[in-house]
Design an enzyme around this catalytic site. Structure first.
Site, PDB file in Angstrom:
ATOM      1  N   SER A 195       0.801  -1.188  -0.148  1.00 63.62           N
ATOM      2  CA  SER A 195       0.083   0.069   0.091  1.00 63.62           C
ATOM      3  C   SER A 195       0.945   1.204   0.047  1.00 63.62           C
ATOM      4  CB  SER A 195      -0.929   0.013   1.182  1.00 63.62           C
ATOM      5  OG  SER A 195      -2.079   0.908   1.035  1.00 63.62           O
ATOM      6  N   GLU A 320      -9.085  -4.689  -4.395  1.00 63.20           N
ATOM      7  CA  GLU A 320      -8.420  -3.899  -3.360  1.00 63.20           C
ATOM      8  C   GLU A 320      -9.379  -3.187  -2.369  1.00 63.20           C
ATOM      9  OE1 GLU A 320      -5.032  -3.710  -2.406  1.00 63.20           O
ATOM     10  OE2 GLU A 320      -3.962  -4.450  -4.406  1.00 63.20           O
ATOM     11  N   HIS A 413      -7.863  -5.581  -0.260  1.00 60.65           N
ATOM     12  CA  HIS A 413      -6.655  -4.938   0.194  1.00 60.65           C
ATOM     13  C   HIS A 413      -5.933  -5.624   1.420  1.00 60.65           C
ATOM     14  CE1 HIS A 413      -4.051  -1.463   0.030  1.00 60.65           C
ATOM     15  NE2 HIS A 413      -4.313  -0.979   1.209  1.00 60.65           N
TER      16      HIS A 413
END
Length: 495
Positions: A195, A320, A413
């Site tokens: 991320s 995600e 995610h």
């Protein structure tokens, strides 16, 4: 045999602890590793050092205990997060954690992990970032901390820019200077993150001033910031006005940490239009194109050949941000016409037919799943395809993580992080992955990561420009000739 183990750093001696590794024993696998936690690489960024570039830690006398995680830049209870990343109180927030198979070894490959959290949250003290199973496989593992939010990335008129980036650089310099004392080879460093951490390692890949600090990059769901200088300055000036101070070091230093955090939170709260702003403009706090450390947007640097000698693995999960469209949001989206939804998410009419046809499987699952896929594609998956294209013939490997979580029913995610670290036995796993995540997939993905860190090749064909093989992490694992074809229509509008 004592549980304690010592190593000599450039600033002084540290005391760590031996611990067992996990997973099946095998040839070359280590039954135990040594953990050295909370070693400061810089002085505490408080008082006159708060808004300055990091200052290397002064030497200490005697042996310093490195038995507990150091203080984190993240403050307070982070709430419910996908990855358990606890906060640790204290002022000395610039520290590293080192996990090694054997401090007496020589020439071992090194993994340096930069945590995510949107550049305003996150912590290197996560049990998921415990390097025990990389060390089991002969890899020295380092996790680093850095200043977050406005303290780390906010524009201040008379302060150094990109202080959080400068923290990354000093931590990596510390690795170059000290990792041999823990059995590692400073010439065999791979940087990795997820991320915002994935964006961090891509930012470093595109920085001329960082090239001597690593040889490989593994970017998981990388979220580049590349905040334009004018936008960064506008945010800093607005925050100063909100705080009733001048936009200077003296002005912001008159506000305590809690006050700045409150102002930052208010300025970055998600409103009805802020999601589109983030999609179109990016994050307001993060690495800024300052013309000093970061000379140009990262993709421009990669196209210019910066980092072309470095090996890169990058990819994303298939969905995600689809989790943002579950629950009440999914119910509300049932009544939103598809054309209105795509318009709100910035998908122009000219590409809608092509995009919907390429994502027919997701379209069939309903409006909420489509909305989640569009968000995912615009914020993450188009960047994977674009960066692979930007790199041209530079050694690049591309993947997708597609295994659907047993909890969410799709690859959300953060889901791939515990597979990368091979820590499916870690805490807080079920809320993310469900009750029985496949260990065989973790074995395969983690082995590919080890292969890349050790030898520079994860084990599937290299990707060349706009075309090439994409590794799909699912059960079973497979390769696809063009695994990101479904984002092609959006690349035309996001480039």
């Amino acid at each position: 045999m004592t549980d304690h183990v010592e190593a000599q750093t450039s600033a002084g001696r540290v005391r760590g602890r031996w611990r067992p590794t996990t997973g099946p024993a095998g040839e070359g696998r280590m039954p135990r590793s040594a953990a050295f936690l909370g070693i400061p690489f810089a002085e505490a960024p408080v008082g006159p050092l708060r808004f300055q570039a990091p200052v290397p830690k002064a030497p200490w006398e005697g042996v310093r205990d490195a038995l507990e995680f150091g203080a984190t830049a993240q403050r307070g209870d982070p709430g419910v997060t996908l990855i358990p990343e606890p906060s640790v109180e204290g002022e000395s927030t610039l520290n590293v954690n080192v996990f090694t198979p054997d401090p007496q070894a020589t020439g071992l490959p090194v993994l340096v992990w930069i945590h995510g959290g949107g550049y305003f949250a996150g912590s290197p003290a996560s049990p998921w970032y415990d390097g025990r199973n990389f060390t089991r496989d002969g890899v020295v593992t380092v996790s680093i901390s850095y200043r977050l939010g406005f303290d780390g990335f906010g524009w201040i008129e008379d302060a150094p820019s990109n202080r959080g980036v400068r923290d990354w650089l000093l931590a990596l310099e510390w690795v170059q200077e000290n990792i041999a004392a823990f059995g590692g080879d400073p010439a065999r460093v791979t940087i990795a993150g997820q991320s915002a951490g994935g964006g961090a390692v891509l930012t470093l890949l595109g920085m001329e001033k960082a090239q001597h600090l690593f040889q490989g990059v593994y970017a998981i769901s990388g979220a580049l910031a590349d905040v334009p200088a004018l936008r960064s300055e506008a945010f800093g000036r607005a925050l100063a006005i909100a705080g009733g101070v001048e936009p200077t070091v003296a002005g912001f230093s008159s506000l305590d940490e809690d006050r700045v955090l409150a102002l930052q939170k208010r300025a970055t709260e998600l409103g009805p239009r802020s999601l589109n702003a983030i999609i179109d403009e990016g994050l307001p706090l993060g690495p800024a194109v300052d013309g000093d450390l970061i000379m140009r947007p990262t993709r421009e640097s990669l196209r210019a050949g910066v980092g072309a000698d470095k090996h890169l693995v990058l990819g994303a999960t298939d969905d995600e941000f689809t989790m943002a469209m579950t629950g009440g949001a999914a119910k509300a989206l049932r009544w939103v016409p598809r054309a209105l939804l795509l318009n709100k998410l910035g998908v122009p009419r000219s590409v809608r037919r092509e995009y919907l046809a390429a994502n027919a499987d997701v379209v069939a699952l309903g409006t909420a799943r489509l909305a989640g896929r569009v968000l995912t594609d615009r914020m993450f998956r188009t960047a994977v395809a674009d960066i692979a294209s930007d790199r041209g013939a530079a050694p690049t490997w591309v993947y997708r993580f597609s295994w659907p979580s047993g909890h969410f029913g799709f690859a959300e995610h953060c889901l791939d992080v515990p597979f990368f670290f091979d820590c499916l036995d870690g805490p807080a796993m079920e809320p993310l992955a469900g009750p029985h995540p496949p260990q065989e997939l973790a074995d395969a993905l983690h082995a590919a990561a080890v292969s890349f860190i050790v030898g520079g090749d994860p084990g599937w064909p290299v990707h060349r420009g706009d075309a090439g093989t994409v590794r799909v992490w699912d059960t079973p694992v497979r390769d696809e000739a063009d695994g990101y074809a479904s984002v092609s229509a959006l690349r035309n509008i996001d480039s």
